[in-house]
Design an enzyme around this catalytic site. Structure first.
Site, PDB file in Angstrom:
ATOM      1  N   GLU A 196       9.660  15.709  15.785  1.00  0.00           N
ATOM      2  CA  GLU A 196      10.091  15.553  14.398  1.00  0.00           C
ATOM      3  C   GLU A 196       9.327  16.544  13.525  1.00  0.00           C
ATOM      4  O   GLU A 196       8.103  16.518  13.441  1.00  0.00           O
ATOM      5  CB  GLU A 196       9.836  14.122  13.911  1.00  0.00           C
ATOM      6  CG  GLU A 196      10.354  13.888  12.506  1.00  0.00           C
ATOM      7  CD  GLU A 196      10.138  12.456  12.038  1.00  0.00           C
ATOM      8  OE1 GLU A 196      11.030  11.913  11.364  1.00  0.00           O
ATOM      9  OE2 GLU A 196       9.073  11.894  12.344  1.00  0.00           O
ATOM     10  N   CYS A 209      13.417  10.546   7.527  1.00  0.00           N
ATOM     11  CA  CYS A 209      13.248  10.120   8.917  1.00  0.00           C
ATOM     12  C   CYS A 209      14.554  10.192   9.689  1.00  0.00           C
ATOM     13  O   CYS A 209      14.551  10.413  10.908  1.00  0.00           O
ATOM     14  CB  CYS A 209      12.675   8.709   8.970  1.00  0.00           C
ATOM     15  SG  CYS A 209      13.551   7.535   7.939  1.00  0.00           S
ATOM     16  N   LYS A 212       0.848  -1.177   0.000  1.00  0.00           N
ATOM     17  CA  LYS A 212       0.000   0.000   0.000  1.00  0.00           C
ATOM     18  C   LYS A 212       0.894   1.241   0.000  1.00  0.00           C
ATOM     19  O   LYS A 212       1.539   1.559   1.002  1.00  0.00           O
ATOM     20  CB  LYS A 212      -0.924  -0.025   1.215  1.00  0.00           C
ATOM     21  CG  LYS A 212      -2.006   1.057   1.190  1.00  0.00           C
ATOM     22  CD  LYS A 212      -1.557   2.286   1.920  1.00  0.00           C
ATOM     23  CE  LYS A 212      -2.561   3.412   1.811  1.00  0.00           C
ATOM     24  NZ  LYS A 212      -2.004   4.691   2.311  1.00  0.00           N
ATOM     25  N   GLU A 261       9.685   1.069  10.972  1.00  0.00           N
ATOM     26  CA  GLU A 261      10.727   2.093  10.805  1.00  0.00           C
ATOM     27  C   GLU A 261      10.005   3.422  10.891  1.00  0.00           C
ATOM     28  O   GLU A 261       9.269   3.804   9.982  1.00  0.00           O
ATOM     29  CB  GLU A 261      11.454   1.914   9.462  1.00  0.00           C
ATOM     30  CG  GLU A 261      12.771   2.661   9.401  1.00  0.00           C
ATOM     31  CD  GLU A 261      12.625   4.017   8.741  1.00  0.00           C
ATOM     32  OE1 GLU A 261      12.503   4.998   9.498  1.00  0.00           O
ATOM     33  OE2 GLU A 261      12.626   4.096   7.510  1.00  0.00           O
TER      34      GLU A 261
END
Length: 493
Positions: free
Chosen positions: A386, A289, A181, A255
């Site tokens: 973040e 990331c 997906k 992750e």
């Protein structure tokens, strides 16, 4: 003296169809309820195509197709599976210019990055895992490792095709089948990859692609026919997925987010460090990331380093991602741009000093100028959360011990960088940093043979290298597909 650059537009063109369906059992089909959504170019806000939105019925069809294909695919000798992976790798290389343009149009990243970083790495991962397909017994996970079954894989929008390669290549090499997906805002390169699978004559059902939003991903993760879930994305969604699969027996690798520290010691080669800092946070608009979003600089060289860094930031070119001169492209979506703006405003409100070079942003699309914050403390939101954008927070330290303590003072643990001329200091700091990847005198360097992953809220499991095979292999006592009462013809009972 500032040099002006004439536009250097990418001359390659890509044919994008008005609409795309789901890729299930080797064929494209419309969603069962006929719904679709637009995918938009973040640089122009132009609709590129309408894409089918998969519902529960479509996800079930994809999982059933993958289950039916699993028996024959897993029974193939590794050398035969390797041939398919080699074909895919070569086709990616042959179509790399087309795919790079497509990725840039759908994602917003500069064409130089799509062309010179993403696509070569995509091909390299398929080549690398093709080499493992007939050597699995030597991977270190038992003398007779078996495939797990059907893998449900959910990937993010920051590296759409590369994240696909990170997940699909090891799964296929190990003998698993896949339902993938892609992210809602960047589905096109995955759908073009489906066409590559057909070109490579991959057996139907081995790779299936269902497009949609978070609801589609949730249906895939929760489907009882999935044996292993792999997810790359936000920590918040990762938590939801972990709760969903808890107690089901499904394997899970995550992750997730990061807030990497890039540590510059007083003996570092400062010019080299500046380039590493810029690459660490402004590469891919900071949509990384493992971005080095926290700069920890030793107090004695702070002023010199920041002067050099500001000069370098003033040369960054922000604009049309299809211009080969562009360094910083468009933010991927209006939603992400709003989050970046909100956190930057919070940084100012909490007392940090904001600086950005003079930069004329395009009138349409989603844009944010490269930004630097000084006077940041560990309590600031911009030092803790973040941002996933081109925003750098600068903190200082006096001793190596303080640098490591500040670097580890984060709920994340995905990556870190060290800049020093002393090898002993590199080894000392690297052994103490709680990060899955530690770079020394470089940043954002990747290789298919090297594992990647994090600690704490950055997730668990590894992708890449020999380690990336582990989650897709079962031991000799585990019968593939056993959780689903697999029949001899490969269908779930």
């Amino acid at each position: 003296m500032t040099f002006e650059y004439a536009p250097a537009p990418e001359s390659a063109r890509v044919d994008i169809a008005p609409s795309y369906g789901l890729f299930i059992d080797g064929e494209f089909r419309e969603a069962s309820d006929g719904t679709a959504f637009p995918t938009v170019s973040p640089a122009s806000e132009e609709v590129l195509a309408d894409v089918a939105r998969a519902g529960a019925e479509d996800v079930d069809a994809a999982v059933r197709a993958a289950r039916a294909a699993f028996g024959p695919w897993s029974a193939l000798p590794g050398t035969e599976r390797a041939k398919y992976l080699f074909r895919i790798a070569r086709l990616v290389q042959e179509r790399s210019r087309e795919l790079a343009v497509l990725e840039t149009m759908d994602n917003g990243k500069p064409i130089r990055e799509s062309r010179d970083t993403d696509l070569p790495q995509v091909a390299a991962h398929f080549f690398y895992y093709a080499g493992w397909a007939d050597k699995l017994r030597h991977a270190g996970f038992g003398p007779d490792p078996r495939p797990v079954g059907v893998a449900g894989q959910v990937i993010p929008w920051n590296f759409p095709l590369l994240m696909l390669a990170w997940k699909v290549a090891p799964a296929l090499a190990a003998g698993n089948t896949v339902v993938l997906k892609p992210a809602e805002t960047t589905p096109l390169s995955a759908l073009f990859f489906a066409d590559i699978c057909r070109q490579a004559q991959l057996p139907p059902g081995v790779v299936n692609i269902v497009t949609g939003d978070g609801r589609t991903g949730a249906e895939l993760v929760a489907h009882p026919g999935i044996d292993k879930v792999a997810f790359t994305g936000s920590t918040e969604v990762g938590r939801e997925i972990a709760r969903t699969v808890a107690g089901t027996g499904k394997r899970l690798t995550l992750e997730l987010g990061g807030k990497a520290a890039n540590i510059v010691f007083d003996d570092a080669p400062l010019d080299q460090a500046v380039e590493g800092i810029v690459n660490g946070i402004f590469f891919n608009q900071g949509h990384v990331c493992c971005a080095g979003s926290r700069l920890l600089v030793q107090e004695s060289v702070q002023e010199e380093l920041l002067d050099a860094l500001k000069r370098r930031m003033s040369t960054l070119r922000v604009g049309d991602p299809l211009d080969k001169n562009t360094d910083v492209g468009a933010i991927n979506s209006a939603e992400q741009l709003a989050r970046i703006r909100a956190l930057a405003e919070a940084g100012e409100a909490e007392g940090a000093e904001r600086w950005a070079p003079e930069c004329e942003l395009p009138s349409s699309g989603y844009w944010f100028a490269p930004t630097l914050f000084t006077g940041v403390t560990q309590a600031h939101r911009i030092a803790r959360e973040e941002i996933f954008g081109p925003v750098l927070s600068v903190l200082t330290f006096r001793t190596p011990e303080e640098a490591v303590a500040k670097a580890n003072n984060s709920p994340y643990g995905l990556s870190a960088g060290i800049w020093t001329e002393k090898g002993s200091r590199i080894l000392w700091a690297a052994s103490r940093l709680r990060a899955g990847v530690v770079w020394a005198n470089t940043f954002n360097r990747f290789d298919p043979a090297s594992p990647f992953g994090g600690y704490k809220e950055s997730g668990y499991g590894r992708e890449g290298g020999r380690h990336g095979l582990e989650a897709y292999l079962a031991g000799p006592d585990d019968r593939p597909g056993e959780r689903h009462g697999e029949e001899e013809d490969g269908r779930a009972s």
